[in-house]
Design a protein around this motif. Structure first.
Motif, PDB file in Angstrom:
ATOM      1  N   LYS A  71      17.325  60.234  -3.350  1.00  0.00           N
ATOM      2  CA  LYS A  71      17.437  60.772  -1.997  1.00  0.00           C
ATOM      3  C   LYS A  71      16.428  61.898  -1.752  1.00  0.00           C
ATOM      4  O   LYS A  71      16.246  62.755  -2.608  1.00  0.00           O
ATOM      5  N   PHE A  72      15.835  61.881  -0.563  1.00  0.00           N
ATOM      6  CA  PHE A  72      14.930  62.934  -0.119  1.00  0.00           C
ATOM      7  C   PHE A  72      15.446  63.482   1.206  1.00  0.00           C
ATOM      8  O   PHE A  72      15.694  62.719   2.141  1.00  0.00           O
ATOM      9  N   LEU A  73      15.592  64.790   1.284  1.00  0.00           N
ATOM     10  CA  LEU A  73      16.004  65.451   2.517  1.00  0.00           C
ATOM     11  C   LEU A  73      14.755  65.970   3.212  1.00  0.00           C
ATOM     12  O   LEU A  73      14.018  66.785   2.642  1.00  0.00           O
ATOM     13  N   VAL A  74      14.498  65.453   4.413  1.00  0.00           N
ATOM     14  CA  VAL A  74      13.277  65.751   5.158  1.00  0.00           C
ATOM     15  C   VAL A  74      13.653  66.465   6.453  1.00  0.00           C
ATOM     16  O   VAL A  74      14.496  65.977   7.213  1.00  0.00           O
ATOM     17  N   ASP A  75      13.021  67.611   6.704  1.00  0.00           N
ATOM     18  CA  ASP A  75      13.367  68.364   7.914  1.00  0.00           C
ATOM     19  C   ASP A  75      12.695  67.772   9.150  1.00  0.00           C
ATOM     20  O   ASP A  75      11.909  66.830   9.067  1.00  0.00           O
ATOM     21  N   GLY A  76      12.994  68.342  10.295  1.00  0.00           N
ATOM     22  CA  GLY A  76      12.507  67.838  11.569  1.00  0.00           C
ATOM     23  C   GLY A  76      11.016  67.954  11.776  1.00  0.00           C
ATOM     24  O   GLY A  76      10.458  67.361  12.693  1.00  0.00           O
ATOM     25  N   GLN A  77      10.344  68.715  10.885  1.00  0.00           N
ATOM     26  CA  GLN A  77       8.888  68.835  10.944  1.00  0.00           C
ATOM     27  C   GLN A  77       8.203  67.922   9.929  1.00  0.00           C
ATOM     28  O   GLN A  77       6.985  67.972   9.780  1.00  0.00           O
ATOM     29  N   GLY A  78       9.001  67.134   9.192  1.00  0.00           N
ATOM     30  CA  GLY A  78       8.429  66.209   8.228  1.00  0.00           C
ATOM     31  C   GLY A  78       8.232  66.776   6.841  1.00  0.00           C
ATOM     32  O   GLY A  78       7.594  66.150   6.001  1.00  0.00           O
ATOM     33  N   ARG A  79       8.798  67.955   6.573  1.00  0.00           N
ATOM     34  CA  ARG A  79       8.686  68.579   5.249  1.00  0.00           C
ATOM     35  C   ARG A  79       9.861  68.163   4.367  1.00  0.00           C
ATOM     36  O   ARG A  79      11.012  68.173   4.823  1.00  0.00           O
ATOM     37  N   VAL A  80       9.561  67.829   3.121  1.00  0.00           N
ATOM     38  CA  VAL A  80      10.621  67.472   2.176  1.00  0.00           C
ATOM     39  C   VAL A  80      11.251  68.764   1.661  1.00  0.00           C
ATOM     40  O   VAL A  80      10.586  69.605   1.069  1.00  0.00           O
ATOM     41  N   LEU A  81      12.541  68.911   1.926  1.00  0.00           N
ATOM     42  CA  LEU A  81      13.268  70.117   1.542  1.00  0.00           C
ATOM     43  C   LEU A  81      13.896  70.007   0.159  1.00  0.00           C
ATOM     44  O   LEU A  81      14.052  71.010  -0.541  1.00  0.00           O
ATOM     45  N   PRO A 134      19.486  59.629  -8.178  1.00  0.00           N
ATOM     46  CA  PRO A 134      20.312  58.509  -7.739  1.00  0.00           C
ATOM     47  C   PRO A 134      21.806  58.736  -7.981  1.00  0.00           C
ATOM     48  O   PRO A 134      22.632  58.300  -7.188  1.00  0.00           O
ATOM     49  N   ARG A 135      22.157  59.411  -9.048  1.00  0.00           N
ATOM     50  CA  ARG A 135      23.570  59.616  -9.369  1.00  0.00           C
ATOM     51  C   ARG A 135      24.211  60.737  -8.550  1.00  0.00           C
ATOM     52  O   ARG A 135      25.431  60.911  -8.588  1.00  0.00           O
ATOM     53  N   THR A 136      23.407  61.470  -7.787  1.00  0.00           N
ATOM     54  CA  THR A 136      23.971  62.485  -6.899  1.00  0.00           C
ATOM     55  C   THR A 136      24.622  61.760  -5.725  1.00  0.00           C
ATOM     56  O   THR A 136      23.947  61.094  -4.940  1.00  0.00           O
ATOM     57  N   GLU A 137      25.920  61.875  -5.649  1.00  0.00           N
ATOM     58  CA  GLU A 137      26.661  61.216  -4.570  1.00  0.00           C
ATOM     59  C   GLU A 137      26.330  61.875  -3.226  1.00  0.00           C
ATOM     60  O   GLU A 137      26.064  63.081  -3.171  1.00  0.00           O
ATOM     61  N   PRO A 138      26.370  61.109  -2.143  1.00  0.00           N
ATOM     62  CA  PRO A 138      26.091  61.684  -0.823  1.00  0.00           C
ATOM     63  C   PRO A 138      27.042  62.818  -0.427  1.00  0.00           C
ATOM     64  O   PRO A 138      26.684  63.649   0.406  1.00  0.00           O
ATOM     65  N   ASN A 139      28.226  62.873  -1.022  1.00  0.00           N
ATOM     66  CA  ASN A 139      29.162  63.961  -0.708  1.00  0.00           C
ATOM     67  C   ASN A 139      29.164  65.051  -1.788  1.00  0.00           C
ATOM     68  O   ASN A 139      30.072  65.871  -1.834  1.00  0.00           O
ATOM     69  N   ASP A 140      28.124  65.071  -2.622  1.00  0.00           N
ATOM     70  CA  ASP A 140      27.981  66.095  -3.646  1.00  0.00           C
ATOM     71  C   ASP A 140      27.860  67.472  -2.979  1.00  0.00           C
ATOM     72  O   ASP A 140      27.145  67.615  -1.982  1.00  0.00           O
ATOM     73  N   PRO A 141      28.531  68.495  -3.496  1.00  0.00           N
ATOM     74  CA  PRO A 141      28.479  69.827  -2.880  1.00  0.00           C
ATOM     75  C   PRO A 141      27.063  70.385  -2.694  1.00  0.00           C
ATOM     76  O   PRO A 141      26.788  71.014  -1.671  1.00  0.00           O
ATOM     77  N   GLN A 142      26.158  70.134  -3.647  1.00  0.00           N
ATOM     78  CA  GLN A 142      24.787  70.646  -3.508  1.00  0.00           C
ATOM     79  C   GLN A 142      24.048  69.956  -2.364  1.00  0.00           C
ATOM     80  O   GLN A 142      23.318  70.600  -1.615  1.00  0.00           O
ATOM     81  N   LEU A 143      24.246  68.648  -2.227  1.00  0.00           N
ATOM     82  CA  LEU A 143      23.602  67.924  -1.141  1.00  0.00           C
ATOM     83  C   LEU A 143      24.178  68.373   0.200  1.00  0.00           C
ATOM     84  O   LEU A 143      23.431  68.632   1.148  1.00  0.00           O
ATOM     85  N   LEU A 144      25.485  68.497   0.273  1.00  0.00           N
ATOM     86  CA  LEU A 144      26.123  68.954   1.518  1.00  0.00           C
ATOM     87  C   LEU A 144      25.668  70.363   1.885  1.00  0.00           C
ATOM     88  O   LEU A 144      25.418  70.651   3.064  1.00  0.00           O
ATOM     89  N   LYS A 145      25.522  71.242   0.885  1.00  0.00           N
ATOM     90  CA  LYS A 145      25.050  72.604   1.140  1.00  0.00           C
ATOM     91  C   LYS A 145      23.632  72.583   1.711  1.00  0.00           C
ATOM     92  O   LYS A 145      23.318  73.299   2.652  1.00  0.00           O
ATOM     93  N   ALA A 146      22.772  71.718   1.137  1.00  0.00           N
ATOM     94  CA  ALA A 146      21.389  71.613   1.640  1.00  0.00           C
ATOM     95  C   ALA A 146      21.372  71.132   3.085  1.00  0.00           C
ATOM     96  O   ALA A 146      20.584  71.622   3.901  1.00  0.00           O
TER      97      ALA A 146
END
Length: 161
Positions: free
Chosen positions: A127-137, A142-154
């Motif tokens: 998974k890659f989290l990309v902001d509204g300006q196109g920057r990868v944050l 793969p094993r990080t679940e979508p509801n993982d606390p770190q992902l949700l915090k990001a």
């Protein structure tokens, strides 16, 4: 316009999918597969999409058959599988290569030389989290679940919710 938002992909239904439509929105880009041990993540990805969509967030699923040939279907089969089995409503692209000499320009931007989080994609559901300006944050394994606390915090921090 950012290099990220300048890209146009093809959706599973064959229509153009310009990434410009995600400008100003937070986007979680995930390489997905239908026959992977991690395929159940579609449930949490859909829940994440529904939870945050109104706050300027989207998920973009990118089917890939490079890992154990775990995405063997054609576009119609993938769409049917995702919709009927998991109720997926977030956008899905055509199958793309994420690694090697045939990797798609999207993945060269996300993980190629000079990227914020460079390196080969390790498996389906990276998974890659990309902001509204196109920057990868951020980049999540793969094993990080979508509801993982770190992902949700990001996500929460990027959306300031």
């Amino acid at each position: 316009m950012s290099a990220f938002h300048a890209l146009t992909l093809t959706a599973l239904d064959g229509t153009e999918l310009p990434l410009e439509q995600f400008k100003g929105r937070l986007l979680l880009v995930v390489n997905v597969a239908s026959e992977c041990g991690l395929t159940q993540q579609y449930i949490a990805l859909q829940a994440l999409y529904e939870q945050y969509q109104a706050h300027g967030f989207s998920v973009l699923g990118v089917p890939c058959n490079q890992f154990g040939k775990q995405e063997p279907g054609n576009a119609a089969e993938i769409q049917t599988f995702c919709t009927e089995r998991f109720g997926v409503t977030f956008p899905l692209t055509e199958k793309l290569d994420v690694n090697g000499s045939t990797n798609h320009p999207l993945y060269r931007l996300l993980a190629g030389e000079g990227a914020e989080f460079p390196g080969e994609i390790t498996w389906n559901f990276e998974k890659f989290l990309v902001d509204g300006q196109g920057r990868v944050l951020a980049r999540f394994s793969p094993r990080t679940e979508p509801n993982d606390p770190q992902l949700l915090k990001a996500i929460d921090e990027a959306l300031a919710v």
